[in-house]
Scaffold this motif. Structure first.
Motif, PDB file in Angstrom:
ATOM      1  N   GLU A 194       0.832  -1.211   0.000  1.00 15.60           N
ATOM      2  CA  GLU A 194       0.000   0.000   0.000  1.00 15.60           C
ATOM      3  C   GLU A 194       0.863   1.255   0.000  1.00 15.60           C
ATOM      4  O   GLU A 194       0.568   2.225  -0.708  1.00 15.60           O
ATOM      5  N   ALA A 195       1.940   1.247   0.779  1.00 16.44           N
ATOM      6  CA  ALA A 195       2.852   2.402   0.799  1.00 16.44           C
ATOM      7  C   ALA A 195       3.490   2.610  -0.573  1.00 16.44           C
ATOM      8  O   ALA A 195       3.558   3.737  -1.075  1.00 16.44           O
ATOM      9  N   VAL A 196       3.905   1.528  -1.202  1.00 15.07           N
ATOM     10  CA  VAL A 196       4.525   1.624  -2.526  1.00 15.07           C
ATOM     11  C   VAL A 196       3.504   2.091  -3.565  1.00 15.07           C
ATOM     12  O   VAL A 196       3.817   2.929  -4.414  1.00 15.07           O
ATOM     13  N   LYS A 197       2.279   1.576  -3.499  1.00 19.73           N
ATOM     14  CA  LYS A 197       1.233   2.015  -4.431  1.00 19.73           C
ATOM     15  C   LYS A 197       0.970   3.516  -4.316  1.00 19.73           C
ATOM     16  O   LYS A 197       0.564   4.153  -5.281  1.00 19.73           O
ATOM     17  N   ASN A 198       1.197   4.053  -3.121  1.00 16.88           N
ATOM     18  CA  ASN A 198       0.987   5.482  -2.884  1.00 16.88           C
ATOM     19  C   ASN A 198       2.271   6.284  -3.041  1.00 16.88           C
ATOM     20  O   ASN A 198       2.372   7.403  -2.564  1.00 16.88           O
ATOM     21  N   TRP A 199       3.250   5.685  -3.704  1.00 15.96           N
ATOM     22  CA  TRP A 199       4.496   6.345  -4.079  1.00 15.96           C
ATOM     23  C   TRP A 199       5.386   6.743  -2.910  1.00 15.96           C
ATOM     24  O   TRP A 199       6.131   7.725  -2.997  1.00 15.96           O
ATOM     25  N   ALA A 200       5.338   5.994  -1.803  1.00 14.53           N
ATOM     26  CA  ALA A 200       6.296   6.220  -0.711  1.00 14.53           C
ATOM     27  C   ALA A 200       7.671   5.802  -1.218  1.00 14.53           C
ATOM     28  O   ALA A 200       7.809   4.825  -1.947  1.00 14.53           O
ATOM     29  N   THR A 201       8.688   6.542  -0.828  1.00  9.85           N
ATOM     30  CA  THR A 201      10.042   6.214  -1.264  1.00  9.85           C
ATOM     31  C   THR A 201      10.642   5.149  -0.350  1.00  9.85           C
ATOM     32  O   THR A 201      10.160   4.927   0.775  1.00  9.85           O
ATOM     33  N   ILE A 202      11.687   4.514  -0.819  1.00 10.10           N
ATOM     34  CA  ILE A 202      12.383   3.520   0.011  1.00 10.10           C
ATOM     35  C   ILE A 202      12.892   4.186   1.283  1.00 10.10           C
ATOM     36  O   ILE A 202      12.823   3.608   2.365  1.00 10.10           O
ATOM     37  N   GLY A 203      13.372   5.403   1.168  1.00  7.48           N
ATOM     38  CA  GLY A 203      13.855   6.125   2.348  1.00  7.48           C
ATOM     39  C   GLY A 203      12.749   6.372   3.358  1.00  7.48           C
ATOM     40  O   GLY A 203      12.948   6.211   4.568  1.00  7.48           O
ATOM     41  N   GLU A 204      11.559   6.749   2.891  1.00 10.76           N
ATOM     42  CA  GLU A 204      10.427   6.985   3.797  1.00 10.76           C
ATOM     43  C   GLU A 204       9.989   5.687   4.461  1.00 10.76           C
ATOM     44  O   GLU A 204       9.721   5.662   5.673  1.00 10.76           O
ATOM     45  N   ILE A 205       9.925   4.617   3.688  1.00 10.72           N
ATOM     46  CA  ILE A 205       9.536   3.320   4.240  1.00 10.72           C
ATOM     47  C   ILE A 205      10.564   2.861   5.271  1.00 10.72           C
ATOM     48  O   ILE A 205      10.210   2.419   6.373  1.00 10.72           O
ATOM     49  N   SER A 206      11.828   2.985   4.924  1.00 12.89           N
ATOM     50  CA  SER A 206      12.898   2.586   5.846  1.00 12.89           C
ATOM     51  C   SER A 206      12.848   3.384   7.139  1.00 12.89           C
ATOM     52  O   SER A 206      13.053   2.835   8.223  1.00 12.89           O
ATOM     53  N   SER A 207      12.562   4.664   7.033  1.00 13.36           N
ATOM     54  CA  SER A 207      12.523   5.527   8.228  1.00 13.36           C
ATOM     55  C   SER A 207      11.433   5.106   9.206  1.00 13.36           C
ATOM     56  O   SER A 207      11.673   5.048  10.414  1.00 13.36           O
ATOM     57  N   VAL A 208      10.227   4.820   8.678  1.00 10.81           N
ATOM     58  CA  VAL A 208       9.155   4.435   9.601  1.00 10.81           C
ATOM     59  C   VAL A 208       9.433   3.082  10.237  1.00 10.81           C
ATOM     60  O   VAL A 208       9.114   2.869  11.407  1.00 10.81           O
ATOM     61  N   LEU A 209      10.047   2.175   9.484  1.00 11.05           N
ATOM     62  CA  LEU A 209      10.373   0.869  10.064  1.00 11.05           C
ATOM     63  C   LEU A 209      11.529   0.978  11.051  1.00 11.05           C
ATOM     64  O   LEU A 209      11.541   0.282  12.071  1.00 11.05           O
ATOM     65  N   GLU A 210      12.461   1.872  10.783  1.00 11.41           N
ATOM     66  CA  GLU A 210      13.581   2.071  11.708  1.00 11.41           C
ATOM     67  C   GLU A 210      13.092   2.621  13.050  1.00 11.41           C
ATOM     68  O   GLU A 210      13.631   2.281  14.101  1.00 11.41           O
ATOM     69  N   GLU A 211      12.066   3.465  13.012  1.00 13.43           N
ATOM     70  CA  GLU A 211      11.510   3.998  14.262  1.00 13.43           C
ATOM     71  C   GLU A 211      10.965   2.875  15.147  1.00 13.43           C
ATOM     72  O   GLU A 211      11.022   2.965  16.369  1.00 13.43           O
ATOM     73  N   VAL A 212      10.438   1.830  14.525  1.00  7.78           N
ATOM     74  CA  VAL A 212       9.880   0.716  15.277  1.00  7.78           C
ATOM     75  C   VAL A 212      10.961  -0.289  15.661  1.00  7.78           C
ATOM     76  O   VAL A 212      11.069  -0.700  16.818  1.00  7.78           O
ATOM     77  N   PHE A 213      11.766  -0.701  14.689  1.00  9.99           N
ATOM     78  CA  PHE A 213      12.709  -1.791  14.901  1.00  9.99           C
ATOM     79  C   PHE A 213      14.124  -1.339  15.265  1.00  9.99           C
ATOM     80  O   PHE A 213      14.925  -2.148  15.725  1.00  9.99           O
ATOM     81  N   GLY A 214      14.429  -0.068  15.053  1.00 12.65           N
ATOM     82  CA  GLY A 214      15.780   0.411  15.303  1.00 12.65           C
ATOM     83  C   GLY A 214      16.715   0.027  14.164  1.00 12.65           C
ATOM     84  O   GLY A 214      16.299  -0.481  13.132  1.00 12.65           O
ATOM     85  N   THR A 215      17.989   0.262  14.388  1.00 15.90           N
ATOM     86  CA  THR A 215      19.016  -0.038  13.394  1.00 15.90           C
ATOM     87  C   THR A 215      19.848  -1.203  13.888  1.00 15.90           C
ATOM     88  O   THR A 215      20.263  -1.221  15.051  1.00 15.90           O
ATOM     89  N   TYR A 216      20.073  -2.160  13.028  1.00 16.76           N
ATOM     90  CA  TYR A 216      20.857  -3.334  13.395  1.00 16.76           C
ATOM     91  C   TYR A 216      22.295  -2.925  13.687  1.00 16.76           C
ATOM     92  O   TYR A 216      22.907  -2.194  12.916  1.00 16.76           O
ATOM     93  N   GLN A 217      22.799  -3.383  14.813  1.00 12.90           N
ATOM     94  CA  GLN A 217      24.187  -3.153  15.185  1.00 12.90           C
ATOM     95  C   GLN A 217      24.853  -4.513  15.355  1.00 12.90           C
ATOM     96  O   GLN A 217      24.494  -5.268  16.257  1.00 12.90           O
ATOM     97  N   GLU A 218      25.777  -4.805  14.475  1.00 14.30           N
ATOM     98  CA  GLU A 218      26.468  -6.083  14.561  1.00 14.30           C
ATOM     99  C   GLU A 218      27.381  -6.091  15.767  1.00 14.30           C
ATOM    100  O   GLU A 218      28.074  -5.125  16.059  1.00 14.30           O
TER     101      GLU A 218
END
Length: 85
Positions: A57-81
């Motif tokens: 749905e986000a892609v159909k509404n022309w959300a960018t990869i950066g926008e999608i990544s940002s909202v998911l990062e807010e929830v899941f954080g950034t992986y730290q090896e």
């Protein structure tokens, strides 16, 4: 040892991509895009929920990869090896 070839992106390509991104954001339905991103973020907060329908749905509404990544990062954080020696 042969040197590794480095890909160099010309500044014109960067400028063209920025122009295209601004044009996309101007043409899309921003309300629908923002709502789709909010729905994705809310779904991501539900453990075990399938995110694919909200991603589509986000892609159909022309959300960018950066926008999608940002909202998911807010929830899941950034992986730290964790370094292992």
């Amino acid at each position: 040892e042969e040197p590794i070839e480095i890909l160099r992106i010309p500044p014109e390509a960067e400028e063209e991509q920025i122009r295209r991104l601004k044009d996309l954001r101007r043409r899309r339905d921003n309300r629908a895009c923002v709502q789709a991103l909010k729905n994705l973020q809310n779904s991501a907060r539900i453990k075990g929920k399938n995110l694919m329908p909200d991603l589509f749905e986000a892609v159909k509404n022309w959300a960018t990869i950066g926008e999608i990544s940002s909202v998911l990062e807010e929830v899941f954080g950034t992986y730290q090896e964790v370094p292992v020696f």
